[in-house]
Design a protein around this motif. Structure first.
Motif, PDB file in Angstrom:
ATOM      1  N   GLN A  64      -1.364 -16.113  -2.363  1.00  0.00           N
ATOM      2  CA  GLN A  64      -1.268 -16.325  -1.066  1.00  0.00           C
ATOM      3  C   GLN A  64      -1.605 -15.249  -0.077  1.00  0.00           C
ATOM      4  OE1 GLN A  64       0.841 -18.374  -1.530  1.00  0.00           O
ATOM      5  NE2 GLN A  64       0.361 -20.608  -1.263  1.00  0.00           N
ATOM      6  N   SER A  65      -3.132 -15.538   1.045  1.00  0.00           N
ATOM      7  CA  SER A  65      -3.001 -14.302   2.235  1.00  0.00           C
ATOM      8  C   SER A  65      -1.324 -13.892   2.778  1.00  0.00           C
ATOM      9  CB  SER A  65      -3.726 -13.711   2.164  1.00  0.00           C
ATOM     10  OG  SER A  65      -3.999 -14.941   3.423  1.00  0.00           O
ATOM     11  N   ASN A  66      -0.936 -14.578   3.161  1.00  0.00           N
ATOM     12  CA  ASN A  66       0.003 -15.118   4.249  1.00  0.00           C
ATOM     13  C   ASN A  66       1.271 -14.785   3.490  1.00  0.00           C
ATOM     14  OD1 ASN A  66       0.457 -17.141   3.078  1.00  0.00           O
ATOM     15  ND2 ASN A  66       1.085 -18.920   5.190  1.00  0.00           N
ATOM     16  N   MET A  67       2.224 -14.723   1.891  1.00  0.00           N
ATOM     17  CA  MET A  67       2.666 -14.238   1.313  1.00  0.00           C
ATOM     18  C   MET A  67       3.657 -12.228   1.296  1.00  0.00           C
ATOM     19  SD  MET A  67       5.045 -12.430  -0.754  1.00  0.00           S
ATOM     20  CE  MET A  67       4.106 -11.358  -1.288  1.00  0.00           C
ATOM     21  N   ARG A  68       4.647 -12.634   2.617  1.00  0.00           N
ATOM     22  CA  ARG A  68       4.856 -11.036   2.885  1.00  0.00           C
ATOM     23  C   ARG A  68       6.817 -11.080   2.142  1.00  0.00           C
ATOM     24  NH1 ARG A  68       1.645  -8.450   5.355  1.00  0.00           N
ATOM     25  NH2 ARG A  68       2.485  -7.881   6.989  1.00  0.00           N
ATOM     26  N   VAL A  69       6.671  -9.512   1.607  1.00  0.00           N
ATOM     27  CA  VAL A  69       8.188  -9.286   1.750  1.00  0.00           C
ATOM     28  C   VAL A  69       8.639  -8.354   2.739  1.00  0.00           C
ATOM     29  CG1 VAL A  69       9.585  -7.296   0.216  1.00  0.00           C
ATOM     30  CG2 VAL A  69       7.707  -9.309  -0.925  1.00  0.00           C
ATOM     31  N   THR A  70       9.708  -8.278   3.754  1.00  0.00           N
ATOM     32  CA  THR A  70       9.542  -7.888   4.971  1.00  0.00           C
ATOM     33  C   THR A  70       8.033  -8.075   5.200  1.00  0.00           C
ATOM     34  OG1 THR A  70       9.608  -5.693   3.702  1.00  0.00           O
ATOM     35  CG2 THR A  70      11.801  -6.666   3.656  1.00  0.00           C
ATOM     36  N   SER A  71       8.093  -6.499   6.346  1.00  0.00           N
ATOM     37  CA  SER A  71       6.404  -6.604   7.271  1.00  0.00           C
ATOM     38  C   SER A  71       5.434  -6.188   5.521  1.00  0.00           C
ATOM     39  CB  SER A  71       6.948  -5.769   7.765  1.00  0.00           C
ATOM     40  OG  SER A  71       6.787  -3.953   6.894  1.00  0.00           O
ATOM     41  N   MET A  72       5.333  -6.141   4.872  1.00  0.00           N
ATOM     42  CA  MET A  72       5.093  -5.457   3.615  1.00  0.00           C
ATOM     43  C   MET A  72       3.790  -7.084   3.117  1.00  0.00           C
ATOM     44  SD  MET A  72       5.734  -3.163   1.166  1.00  0.00           S
ATOM     45  CE  MET A  72       7.384  -4.067   0.884  1.00  0.00           C
ATOM     46  N   ASN A  73       2.390  -7.656   2.384  1.00  0.00           N
ATOM     47  CA  ASN A  73       1.675  -7.719   2.412  1.00  0.00           C
ATOM     48  C   ASN A  73       2.001  -7.790   0.726  1.00  0.00           C
ATOM     49  OD1 ASN A  73      -0.175  -6.334   0.854  1.00  0.00           O
ATOM     50  ND2 ASN A  73      -1.116  -6.853   3.009  1.00  0.00           N
ATOM     51  N   ARG A  74       1.200  -8.567   0.007  1.00  0.00           N
ATOM     52  CA  ARG A  74       1.039  -9.150  -1.494  1.00  0.00           C
ATOM     53  C   ARG A  74       1.282  -7.057  -1.995  1.00  0.00           C
ATOM     54  NH1 ARG A  74       1.868 -12.011  -5.945  1.00  0.00           N
ATOM     55  NH2 ARG A  74       0.611 -11.181  -7.754  1.00  0.00           N
ATOM     56  N   ASP A  75      -0.268  -7.493  -1.771  1.00  0.00           N
ATOM     57  CA  ASP A  75      -1.287  -6.107  -1.886  1.00  0.00           C
ATOM     58  C   ASP A  75      -0.061  -4.244  -1.667  1.00  0.00           C
ATOM     59  OD1 ASP A  75      -2.833  -7.057  -3.361  1.00  0.00           O
ATOM     60  OD2 ASP A  75      -4.149  -7.344  -1.681  1.00  0.00           O
ATOM     61  N   GLN A  76       0.748  -4.626  -0.614  1.00  0.00           N
ATOM     62  CA  GLN A  76       1.486  -3.590  -0.340  1.00  0.00           C
ATOM     63  C   GLN A  76       2.385  -3.441  -1.466  1.00  0.00           C
ATOM     64  OE1 GLN A  76       1.981  -4.464   3.701  1.00  0.00           O
ATOM     65  NE2 GLN A  76       0.377  -2.830   3.894  1.00  0.00           N
ATOM     66  N   PHE A  77       3.815  -4.306  -1.255  1.00  0.00           N
ATOM     67  CA  PHE A  77       4.089  -5.025  -2.175  1.00  0.00           C
ATOM     68  C   PHE A  77       4.385  -4.367  -3.571  1.00  0.00           C
ATOM     69  CE2 PHE A  77       7.853  -7.333  -4.204  1.00  0.00           C
ATOM     70  CZ  PHE A  77       8.944  -6.161  -4.063  1.00  0.00           C
ATOM     71  N   GLU A  78       2.803  -4.987  -4.625  1.00  0.00           N
ATOM     72  CA  GLU A  78       2.523  -4.767  -5.688  1.00  0.00           C
ATOM     73  C   GLU A  78       2.652  -3.453  -6.201  1.00  0.00           C
ATOM     74  OE1 GLU A  78      -0.074  -5.980  -9.143  1.00  0.00           O
ATOM     75  OE2 GLU A  78      -0.788  -7.137  -7.261  1.00  0.00           O
ATOM     76  N   ARG A  79       1.817  -2.318  -4.338  1.00  0.00           N
ATOM     77  CA  ARG A  79       1.852  -1.340  -5.320  1.00  0.00           C
ATOM     78  C   ARG A  79       3.288  -0.189  -5.141  1.00  0.00           C
ATOM     79  NH1 ARG A  79      -3.189  -1.635  -1.842  1.00  0.00           N
ATOM     80  NH2 ARG A  79      -1.960  -1.403  -0.010  1.00  0.00           N
ATOM     81  N   LEU A  80       4.031  -0.946  -4.286  1.00  0.00           N
ATOM     82  CA  LEU A  80       5.241  -0.019  -4.322  1.00  0.00           C
ATOM     83  C   LEU A  80       6.445  -0.797  -5.299  1.00  0.00           C
ATOM     84  CD1 LEU A  80       7.754   1.237  -1.739  1.00  0.00           C
ATOM     85  CD2 LEU A  80       8.317  -1.118  -2.006  1.00  0.00           C
ATOM     86  N   VAL A  81       6.403  -1.397  -5.926  1.00  0.00           N
ATOM     87  CA  VAL A  81       7.158  -2.117  -7.371  1.00  0.00           C
ATOM     88  C   VAL A  81       6.528  -0.985  -8.152  1.00  0.00           C
ATOM     89  CG1 VAL A  81       7.581  -3.887  -9.061  1.00  0.00           C
ATOM     90  CG2 VAL A  81       7.607  -4.555  -6.770  1.00  0.00           C
ATOM     91  N   ASP A  82       4.674  -0.925  -8.180  1.00  0.00           N
ATOM     92  CA  ASP A  82       4.532  -0.813  -9.392  1.00  0.00           C
ATOM     93  C   ASP A  82       4.437   1.227  -9.918  1.00  0.00           C
ATOM     94  OD1 ASP A  82       2.858  -0.438 -12.031  1.00  0.00           O
ATOM     95  OD2 ASP A  82       1.187   1.092 -10.675  1.00  0.00           O
ATOM     96  N   ARG A  83       5.305   1.587  -7.940  1.00  0.00           N
ATOM     97  CA  ARG A  83       4.690   3.007  -8.153  1.00  0.00           C
ATOM     98  C   ARG A  83       6.375   3.096  -8.781  1.00  0.00           C
ATOM     99  NH1 ARG A  83       5.032   4.724  -2.897  1.00  0.00           N
ATOM    100  NH2 ARG A  83       7.250   4.372  -2.869  1.00  0.00           N
ATOM    101  N   GLY A  84       7.493   2.478  -7.909  1.00  0.00           N
ATOM    102  CA  GLY A  84       8.705   2.144  -8.300  1.00  0.00           C
ATOM    103  C   GLY A  84       9.355   2.433  -9.667  1.00  0.00           C
TER     104      GLY A  84
END
Length: 170
Positions: A64-84
């Motif tokens: 869902q578009s309202n999924m949050r990890v701290t202040s990040m949405n799903r797409d932002q979190f996925e990019r962070l995880v992928d880069r990490g």
């Protein structure tokens, strides 16, 4: 009956069998209490992270578009995880003091998280903090999208540790 009718009937029968098998496969592993199901989800999440499987990690999160990890949405979190995952050495994930309790239609999972990285040159603790996850049963497509089942997925995550949103560009 005409030949075309028999072929149509046979095709409908084959499709019914395929959908039945798909439904059985999709339901496998979803038994047990909600706490056991959430515990199994956390175990799969840990295994995916240790194997640096971004898709496996993100599979634990709702789409869902309202999924949050701290202040990040799903797409932002996925990019962070992928880069990490791409930049990391060997990862060891520690989840301690796990608590899973119902909260209305949701489940709340809390635990202490430690992410340790090791390479030839060094060993480091990349992250440590207390994590609070809100999980909800959401509709998930399985078996090539032919069958939809309800599974527990993470809809929000908060931490007392460093905010992952501060770990650089995502």
């Amino acid at each position: 009956m005409r030949r075309n009718s028999w072929l149509l009937l046979a095709a409908a029968g084959v499709i019914s069998v395929i959908l039945g098998v798909g439904y059985s496969i999709a339901g496998a592993g979803s038994g047990g209490t909600p706490q056991q199901q959430v515990s199994a989800l956390l175990s799969r999440l840990k295994t995916a992270a240790e194997h640096k499987d971004t898709g496996g990690v993100m599979n634990a999160f709702a789409t869902q578009s309202n999924m949050r990890v701290t202040s990040m949405n799903r797409d932002q979190f996925e990019r962070l995880v992928d880069r990490g995952m791409n930049d990391a050495g060997t990862l060891q994930i520690e989840m301690n003091h796990i608590s899973i309790v119902p909260s209305g239609p949701e489940m709340i999972a809390e635990f202490d998280l430690g992410i340790n990285e090791s390479r030839k040159e060094y060993q480091a603790q990349d992250y440590t903090g207390h994590i609070v996850l809100r999980l909800r049963r959401v509709s998930v497509a399985t078996w090539f999208g032919l069958v939809r089942v309800r599974r527990w997925r993470i809809v929000s995550a908060d931490t007392t540790g460093p905010d992952p949103a501060n770990f650089g560009d995502y």
